[in-house]
Design an enzyme around this catalytic site. Structure first.
Site, PDB file in Angstrom:
ATOM      1  CE  LYS A 186      -4.153  -1.829   0.057  1.00  0.00           C
ATOM      2  NZ  LYS A 186      -4.081  -3.294  -0.084  1.00  0.00           N
TER       3      LYS A 186
HETATM    4  C1  LIG Z   1      -5.482  -4.032   0.654  1.00  0.00           C
HETATM    5  C2  LIG Z   1      -6.937  -3.804   0.673  1.00  0.00           C
HETATM    6  C3  LIG Z   1      -7.742  -4.192   1.750  1.00  0.00           C
HETATM    7  C4  LIG Z   1      -7.273  -5.054   2.871  1.00  0.00           C
HETATM    8  O1  LIG Z   1      -6.115  -4.716   3.472  1.00  0.00           O
HETATM    9  P1  LIG Z   1      -5.176  -5.790   4.212  1.00  0.00           P
HETATM   10  O2  LIG Z   1      -4.371  -4.906   5.092  1.00  0.00           O
HETATM   11  O3  LIG Z   1      -4.346  -6.446   3.150  1.00  0.00           O
HETATM   12  O4  LIG Z   1      -6.033  -6.713   4.963  1.00  0.00           O
HETATM   13  C5  LIG Z   1      -9.081  -3.855   1.726  1.00  0.00           C
HETATM   14  N1  LIG Z   1      -9.619  -3.186   0.694  1.00  0.00           N
HETATM   15  C6  LIG Z   1      -8.881  -2.814  -0.365  1.00  0.00           C
HETATM   16  C7  LIG Z   1      -9.533  -2.044  -1.466  1.00  0.00           C
HETATM   17  C8  LIG Z   1      -7.524  -3.122  -0.430  1.00  0.00           C
HETATM   18  O5  LIG Z   1      -6.813  -2.782  -1.505  1.00  0.00           O
END
Ligand SMILES: *Cc1c(COP(=O)(O)O)cnc(C)c1O
Length: 396
Positions: A186
């Site tokens: 992210k």
């Molecule tokens: C990455 C992501 C999540 C979940 O995040 P994690 O930390 O990997 O559990 C939820 N929604 C979206 C749109 C994402 O890209």
């Protein structure tokens, strides 16, 4: 998009603060932690950056969504409206609580179509959960109006759009609650981590308690705390929070570089025959983590995607068939393959997802290509890349 590209001494220093005291937990051990409260510090800083009153850190973006829904009192049989194009965390977090995901079509914003949302509302609907996919946002103004009209919760999944804005407000801060992920790919990362933000005290009090076994966090004797309601363990550790603190201080630089690289790529593709760009709702500003564009139809999109791959352009995604961010890739959801018996509310109420008409979503997804914007490229590399993309898409 990825903060891991800028991991460095700042992160190591923050983590060392925690390692030196050895207090890896965010609560308690006041005398032994050398004054380090990394999770608390991150929460204060993140809430401020997101122009929100409160932030609750948790263990992931997926748990942030679950904690947010639980904090609003959403439970078994409640319906939550979500889009067909998203990460699997959307339906996972809903179903975890025995609530029922209701999938609706997307439009040319690549996020939920407000008309499809309104058409899906039933007496059981409690929440609308837009997902700001690939750096840009849902039509939040229209969704807010629907939420006011039907008295529903607006929960923004801003996991992929940290730093974008709508009506000048940070994405995630516009609805009743907003969720973020700090997983490894992210915009900023903690390794694993997530956050819920809100301006409403009662949601964040509930979130604070729910993510830590229902602890009320009153006083400083953890063993003597009361438990106003049932909870779970979705806590973040001090080590993860420490990394996040260092990353947060780099966020604005990351966003500026993303925008610069995005602009170079977009300018190169502007005017290429057949290429059109994703619609960004009025007053919205992307976080520029992806460049998203449409080809005229499925066949030309397939050809374009292959041409990009053959030209050595990595990080371009054709979600429609090549990935699991679209309902086409969710056989396990469509067939309700679960290790154990699912709550009867889910099995009785859920749409037959193998037999629901999502042709409007297909129309947009089959034409969509999304290219990742990296921050480690030099300007020269971005320009060369943009030129190569232009050539590949021009069929040369
Ligand atoms: C990455 C992501 C999540 C979940 O995040 P994690 O930390 O990997 O559990 C939820 N929604 C979206 C749109 C994402 O890209």
């Amino acid at each position: 998009m990825p903060g891991f590209e800028v991991f460095g001494d700042e992160e190591r220093k923050q983590v060392n603060d925690v390692l030196e005291s050895g207090i890896l937990m965010r609560y308690g051990f006041d005398g032994m932690r050398n004054g380090h409260w990394k999770a608390r510090e991150f929460e204060t800083a993140f809430a401020e950056r997101m122009q929100s009153n409160h932030c609750q850190l948790v263990s992931s973006g997926t748990s942030a969504l679950t904690v947010a829904l639980a904090s609003a009192g959403i439970g078994a049989g409640d319906e939550v409206i979500m889009p067909t194009f998203t990460f699997v965390a959307s339906f996972e977090s809903i179903m975890m609580l025995g609530a029922v995901p209701v999938l609706v079509d997307i439009d040319d914003t690549l996020t939920m179509d407000p008309k499809a949302v309104e058409a899906a509302i039933t007496p059981r609907t409690r929440c609308i959960m837009p997902v700001h996919m690939c750096g840009s946002m849902a039509d939040l103004g229209a969704l807010k109006e629907i939420c006011s009209k039907y008295n529903l919760l607006l929960l923004e999944d801003a996991c992929q759009a940290l730093g974008g804005t709508y009506e000048g407000k940070p994405l995630g801060s516009y609805g009743d609650m907003g969720c973020f992920s700090f997983d490894f790919v992210k915009t900023i990362t903690c390794g694993e981590g997530g956050a819920v933000i809100s301006n409403f005290d009662h949601y964040i009090t509930n979130a604070d308690q729910y993510q830590d076994h229902g602890h009320d966090h009153v006083g400083n004797d953890r063993g003597a705390e009361t438990h106003p309601h049932l909870g779970y363990n979705f806590r973040i550790s001090e080590l993860n929070a420490a990394v996040g603190l260092a990353q947060l201080s780099k966020l604005d630089d990351i966003l500026a570089i993303q925008k610069k690289h995005y602009d170079i790529m977009r300018e190169a593709l502007d005017g290429v025959t057949g290429v059109t760009f994703r619609r960004v709702p009025e007053t919205g500003e992307e976080n520029y983590s992806f460049l998203n564009f449409f080809m005229p139809d499925e066949a030309t999109a397939q050809i374009a995607h292959s041409a990009l791959t053959e030209a050595g352009i990595d990080g371009c995604f054709y979600w429609y068939t090549n990935n699991w961010h679209y309902i086409n890739g969710w056989e396990h959801l469509r067939d309700l393959k679960s290790l154990g018996t699912l709550p009867s509310e889910i099995t009785e109420q859920i749409q037959d997802l193998n037999d629901t008409d999502f042709s409007q979503s297909d129309h947009w997804m089959s034409r969509t290509i999304s290219c990742l914007v990296k921050i480690g490229w030099t300007e020269e590399e971005v320009r060369a890349r943009a030129e190569k993309m232009k050539e590949a898409l021009s069929g040369r």
